[in-house]
Design a protein around this motif. Structure first.
Motif, PDB file in Angstrom:
ATOM      1  N   MET A 187       0.836  -1.194   0.000  1.00 47.58           N
ATOM      2  CA  MET A 187       0.000   0.000   0.000  1.00 47.58           C
ATOM      3  C   MET A 187       0.874   1.249   0.000  1.00 47.58           C
ATOM      4  SD  MET A 187      -1.633   2.538   2.080  1.00 47.58           S
ATOM      5  CE  MET A 187      -0.970   1.959   3.608  1.00 47.58           C
ATOM      6  N   LEU A 188       1.969   1.222   0.756  1.00 52.41           N
ATOM      7  CA  LEU A 188       2.846   2.386   0.789  1.00 52.41           C
ATOM      8  C   LEU A 188       3.513   2.625  -0.557  1.00 52.41           C
ATOM      9  CD1 LEU A 188       4.541   1.994   4.270  1.00 52.41           C
ATOM     10  CD2 LEU A 188       2.791   3.633   3.610  1.00 52.41           C
ATOM     11  N   GLU A 189       3.744   1.534  -1.303  1.00 55.29           N
ATOM     12  CA  GLU A 189       4.373   1.692  -2.602  1.00 55.29           C
ATOM     13  C   GLU A 189       3.475   2.455  -3.571  1.00 55.29           C
ATOM     14  OE1 GLU A 189       5.295  -2.214  -3.800  1.00 55.29           O
ATOM     15  OE2 GLU A 189       6.985  -2.450  -2.413  1.00 55.29           O
ATOM     16  N   ARG A 190       2.162   2.458  -3.318  1.00 57.60           N
ATOM     17  CA  ARG A 190       1.250   3.188  -4.201  1.00 57.60           C
ATOM     18  C   ARG A 190       1.238   4.685  -3.897  1.00 57.60           C
ATOM     19  NH1 ARG A 190      -2.384  -0.987  -2.599  1.00 57.60           N
ATOM     20  NH2 ARG A 190      -3.712   0.546  -1.564  1.00 57.60           N
ATOM     21  N   LEU A 191       1.819   5.072  -2.781  1.00 58.80           N
ATOM     22  CA  LEU A 191       1.882   6.483  -2.417  1.00 58.80           C
ATOM     23  C   LEU A 191       3.159   7.074  -2.999  1.00 58.80           C
ATOM     24  CD1 LEU A 191       0.805   6.222   1.312  1.00 58.80           C
ATOM     25  CD2 LEU A 191      -0.617   6.936  -0.605  1.00 58.80           C
ATOM     26  N   GLU A 192       3.017   7.980  -3.902  1.00 56.35           N
ATOM     27  CA  GLU A 192       4.181   8.548  -4.569  1.00 56.35           C
ATOM     28  C   GLU A 192       4.766   9.677  -3.731  1.00 56.35           C
ATOM     29  OE1 GLU A 192       5.406  10.688  -8.812  1.00 56.35           O
ATOM     30  OE2 GLU A 192       3.420   9.820  -8.516  1.00 56.35           O
ATOM     31  N   ALA A 193       6.032   9.527  -3.362  1.00 56.39           N
ATOM     32  CA  ALA A 193       6.686  10.536  -2.536  1.00 56.39           C
ATOM     33  C   ALA A 193       7.245  11.651  -3.409  1.00 56.39           C
ATOM     34  CB  ALA A 193       7.812   9.902  -1.722  1.00 56.39           C
ATOM     35  N   GLN A 194       7.137  12.864  -2.901  1.00 57.29           N
ATOM     36  CA  GLN A 194       7.781  14.001  -3.530  1.00 57.29           C
ATOM     37  C   GLN A 194       9.116  14.221  -2.838  1.00 57.29           C
ATOM     38  OE1 GLN A 194       5.413  17.526  -4.042  1.00 57.29           O
ATOM     39  NE2 GLN A 194       3.509  16.364  -4.050  1.00 57.29           N
ATOM     40  N   ALA A 195      10.183  14.113  -3.610  1.00 59.99           N
ATOM     41  CA  ALA A 195      11.519  14.268  -3.044  1.00 59.99           C
ATOM     42  C   ALA A 195      11.978  15.706  -3.182  1.00 59.99           C
ATOM     43  CB  ALA A 195      12.507  13.341  -3.756  1.00 59.99           C
ATOM     44  N   ILE A 196      12.643  16.214  -2.155  1.00 59.68           N
ATOM     45  CA  ILE A 196      13.144  17.582  -2.184  1.00 59.68           C
ATOM     46  C   ILE A 196      14.655  17.558  -2.033  1.00 59.68           C
ATOM     47  CG2 ILE A 196      12.700  17.879   0.292  1.00 59.68           C
ATOM     48  CD1 ILE A 196      12.224  20.871  -0.335  1.00 59.68           C
ATOM     49  N   GLN A 197      15.348  18.245  -2.919  1.00 60.98           N
ATOM     50  CA  GLN A 197      16.797  18.319  -2.864  1.00 60.98           C
ATOM     51  C   GLN A 197      17.220  19.414  -1.892  1.00 60.98           C
ATOM     52  OE1 GLN A 197      18.742  16.249  -4.456  1.00 60.98           O
ATOM     53  NE2 GLN A 197      17.337  15.307  -5.941  1.00 60.98           N
ATOM     54  N   ALA A 198      18.378  19.207  -1.251  1.00 59.82           N
ATOM     55  CA  ALA A 198      18.852  20.176  -0.265  1.00 59.82           C
ATOM     56  C   ALA A 198      19.054  21.557  -0.887  1.00 59.82           C
ATOM     57  CB  ALA A 198      20.148  19.682   0.368  1.00 59.82           C
ATOM     58  N   ASP A 199      19.551  21.603  -2.137  1.00 60.32           N
ATOM     59  CA  ASP A 199      19.818  22.912  -2.731  1.00 60.32           C
ATOM     60  C   ASP A 199      18.538  23.639  -3.143  1.00 60.32           C
ATOM     61  OD1 ASP A 199      19.065  21.396  -4.894  1.00 60.32           O
ATOM     62  OD2 ASP A 199      20.987  21.517  -5.943  1.00 60.32           O
ATOM     63  N   ALA A 200      17.407  22.935  -3.097  1.00 57.42           N
ATOM     64  CA  ALA A 200      16.147  23.572  -3.489  1.00 57.42           C
ATOM     65  C   ALA A 200      15.634  24.541  -2.445  1.00 57.42           C
ATOM     66  CB  ALA A 200      15.081  22.498  -3.759  1.00 57.42           C
ATOM     67  N   VAL A 201      16.176  24.498  -1.231  1.00 58.77           N
ATOM     68  CA  VAL A 201      15.681  25.369  -0.162  1.00 58.77           C
ATOM     69  C   VAL A 201      16.658  26.503   0.152  1.00 58.77           C
ATOM     70  CG1 VAL A 201      14.358  23.490   0.835  1.00 58.77           C
ATOM     71  CG2 VAL A 201      16.655  23.942   1.690  1.00 58.77           C
ATOM     72  N   ASP A 202      17.707  26.631  -0.636  1.00 60.86           N
ATOM     73  CA  ASP A 202      18.661  27.716  -0.414  1.00 60.86           C
ATOM     74  C   ASP A 202      17.954  29.064  -0.517  1.00 60.86           C
ATOM     75  OD1 ASP A 202      20.656  25.936  -0.059  1.00 60.86           O
ATOM     76  OD2 ASP A 202      21.552  26.155  -2.048  1.00 60.86           O
ATOM     77  N   GLY A 203      18.165  29.909   0.471  1.00 57.14           N
ATOM     78  CA  GLY A 203      17.598  31.257   0.429  1.00 57.14           C
ATOM     79  C   GLY A 203      16.173  31.364   0.907  1.00 57.14           C
ATOM     80  N   ILE A 204      15.548  30.246   1.275  1.00 54.22           N
ATOM     81  CA  ILE A 204      14.164  30.266   1.753  1.00 54.22           C
ATOM     82  C   ILE A 204      14.164  30.386   3.271  1.00 54.22           C
ATOM     83  CG2 ILE A 204      12.035  28.925   1.959  1.00 54.22           C
ATOM     84  CD1 ILE A 204      12.641  27.661  -0.717  1.00 54.22           C
ATOM     85  N   GLY A 205      13.330  31.263   3.800  1.00 54.46           N
ATOM     86  CA  GLY A 205      13.222  31.435   5.239  1.00 54.46           C
ATOM     87  C   GLY A 205      11.957  30.802   5.772  1.00 54.46           C
ATOM     88  N   PHE A 206      11.888  30.625   7.100  1.00 51.72           N
ATOM     89  CA  PHE A 206      10.702  30.030   7.710  1.00 51.72           C
ATOM     90  C   PHE A 206       9.459  30.887   7.494  1.00 51.72           C
ATOM     91  CE2 PHE A 206      13.835  27.634  10.300  1.00 51.72           C
ATOM     92  CZ  PHE A 206      13.329  26.363  10.114  1.00 51.72           C
ATOM     93  N   GLY A 207       9.650  32.203   7.474  1.00 54.60           N
ATOM     94  CA  GLY A 207       8.512  33.085   7.250  1.00 54.60           C
ATOM     95  C   GLY A 207       7.883  32.873   5.887  1.00 54.60           C
ATOM     96  N   GLU A 208       8.711  32.586   4.893  1.00 50.76           N
ATOM     97  CA  GLU A 208       8.199  32.352   3.540  1.00 50.76           C
ATOM     98  C   GLU A 208       7.420  31.044   3.437  1.00 50.76           C
ATOM     99  OE1 GLU A 208      11.264  33.659   0.390  1.00 50.76           O
ATOM    100  OE2 GLU A 208      12.419  33.392   2.237  1.00 50.76           O
ATOM    101  N   LEU A 209       7.601  30.168   4.408  1.00 56.11           N
ATOM    102  CA  LEU A 209       6.864  28.909   4.411  1.00 56.11           C
ATOM    103  C   LEU A 209       5.490  29.066   5.041  1.00 56.11           C
ATOM    104  CD1 LEU A 209       9.711  26.438   5.469  1.00 56.11           C
ATOM    105  CD2 LEU A 209       8.936  26.987   3.161  1.00 56.11           C
ATOM    106  N   GLY A 210       5.227  30.229   5.644  1.00 48.19           N
ATOM    107  CA  GLY A 210       3.913  30.484   6.220  1.00 48.19           C
ATOM    108  C   GLY A 210       3.879  30.572   7.729  1.00 48.19           C
ATOM    109  N   LEU A 211       5.031  30.516   8.394  1.00 46.33           N
ATOM    110  CA  LEU A 211       5.071  30.623   9.847  1.00 46.33           C
ATOM    111  C   LEU A 211       5.068  32.088  10.273  1.00 46.33           C
ATOM    112  CD1 LEU A 211       7.732  27.864  10.679  1.00 46.33           C
ATOM    113  CD2 LEU A 211       5.240  27.662  10.694  1.00 46.33           C
TER     114      LEU A 211
END
Length: 447
Positions: free
Chosen positions: A1-25
């Motif tokens: 069942m877990l294999e049917r759930l497609e995971a979205q992978a995030i690369q470490a360099d994809a979050v460069d320059g992003i702050g917590f405030g920009e995530l909605g906190l």
């Protein structure tokens, strides 16, 4: 069942320059995170915080030390504030606009952990975040008198952080009401199942509010989690951090083939160095024996295992954290959640029996962007089993034949860290209950 759930992978360099405030906190939470040493989000945090704030169920996988506690803790606090504002509850505010504590108020968020050590460490991260917006947390776990926990619940709390056994006890006694729980978090969900807590967790989740948000986080997601996902998660967002396996460049893995009679002396030789070392043994008796042997060899060491009471375990761990001792010798009670900053060497004096245990032990080093080493000692007749375990863990390492006194044993000095990060910025995940030959019954060992 877990294999049917497609995971979205995030690369470490994809979050460069992003702050917590920009995530909605909100600003208060962002400032609290900065005070904890979290200046910017780790990949698992950047991936999951926005979807938690959307109200979606989440299934998150990131290795130990990847920042899972902030990934669920910070958005849980923010989401509670959003829900409270939306519902316009009839609650008096304090002079600074913060919500005042209402006596006997039922909690609105529940964070479940497999062990008391992990529950305590989660609270150390979540509590200051909650306090920054006027919310209250409390810890509920076994092994200690319940009077203080009951008193906190009577005064009114917003977030309960605890272990399944004590939570069920307080539910049965009428001290805990979960009917208003809007957000439930399961940290180390796979380990919860491994410890035999699947049915207690299911019973607890069924006590929470219908339609409440569910967040499952773990270093591994295998079939043990499937029953929980299938029953309780609705169209979950599935996230994992790309390339964050234990074979990544942050951890160097080595396997030393030794004569078993030399094991204690080889451990002493490896541990006699500058830097913090964590040694794993299979049994409590061997943990104590190794600790005494290290002390006799002039290496400052303490033990951590299930025969010690909670205050002694906390004190021994603090000695390593503060630098008063250099070595902690532990059974698998420390395999998850025991976060000590800058452990740069893990020695597996007894090799684990399964690959997940290997991964979680390895996760005690190389945390939050640091580098570390894992050295496993095995006898010659264990090589085939060790090869199979490493294959399952997807780790490639050559076996090295080592004798007592070899120069190789003196070549494990402190590892240079990549970029220092404050301890609280790392995920506070996770202590493991003992799964050794001398382990107590499942529930009591875990709690």
């Amino acid at each position: 069942m877990l294999e049917r759930l497609e995971a979205q992978a995030i690369q470490a360099d994809a979050v460069d320059g992003i702050g917590f405030g920009e995530l909605g906190l909100g600003g208060n939470i962002v400032r609290a995170l900065k005070e904890l040493g979290a200046e910017s989000p780790f990949p698992i945090q950047a991936a999951t915080i926005p979807v938690v704030l959307e109200g979606r169920d989440v299934l998150g996988r990131g290795r130990t030390g990847s920042g899972k506690t902030i990934a669920f803790g910070a958005p849980t606090v923010e989401r509670l504030m959003q829900l409270w504002a939306e519902q316009q509850r009839d609650v008096e505010n304090g002079p600074d606009g913060r919500r005042k504590r209402q006596m006997g108020r039922a909690p609105r968020a529940l964070i479940l952990a497999p062990t008391r050590e992990l529950a305590l460490q989660i609270d150390r991260t979540v509590q200051p975040i909650a306090q920054s917006v006027g919310l209250f947390t409390t810890q509920v776990y076994g092994g200690v008198p319940q009077a203080r926990q009951v008193g906190a619940l009577r005064r009114g709390v917003d977030i309960v952080i605890g272990t399944p056994g004590r939570i069920e006890d307080l539910l049965a006694q009428g001290h805990l009401d979960l009917s208003d729980i809007r957000i439930t978090v399961l940290d180390e969900a796979d380990h919860m199942c491994d410890l035999g807590f699947l049915e207690p967790v299911q019973r607890i989740l069924r006590e929470t509010r219908d339609g409440g948000q569910k967040l499952l986080f773990s270093a591994t997601l295998d079939t043990g989690v499937a029953a929980l996902v299938e029953e309780f998660l609705v169209d979950p967002a599935v996230h994992e951090v790309a390339g964050e396996d234990q074979a990544s460049g942050t951890i160097e893995h080595r396997v030393f083939v030794i004569d078993n009679r030399d094991k204690r002396d080889i451990v002493a030789q490896l541990a006699d160095r500058d830097g913090k070392t964590l040694v794993f043994s299979r049994t409590r008796a061997f943990a104590e024996d190794l600790t005494e042997h290290l002390e006799d060899a002039g290496v400052r060491a303490v033990a951590l295992h299930g025969d010690l009471n909670q205050s002694r375990r906390t004190r021994n761990l603090q000695q390593l954290t503060s630098g008063r001792v250099d070595v902690l010798v532990a059974t698998d009670v420390a395999a998850r959640g025991i976060h000590v900053d800058d452990i740069d060497l893990v020695i597996q004096a007894d090799a684990p029996d399964e690959y997940k245990t290997y991964l979680h032990r390895s996760g005690r080093t190389g945390r939050a962007g640091r580098t570390g080493r894992v050295v496993t000692l095995i006898p010659r007749n264990r090589q085939r089993r060790m090869n199979e375990l490493l294959d399952r863990a997807e780790i490639e390492v050559d076996f090295e034949d080592v004798r007592l006194g070899d120069e190789l044993l003196f070549d494990l000095g402190p590892v240079e860290v990549a970029a220092p990060v404050e301890a609280a910025a790392a995920e506070a995940s996770d202590a493991d209950a003992e799964q050794s030959a001398d382990a107590e019954p499942v529930a009591s060992a875990a709690e």
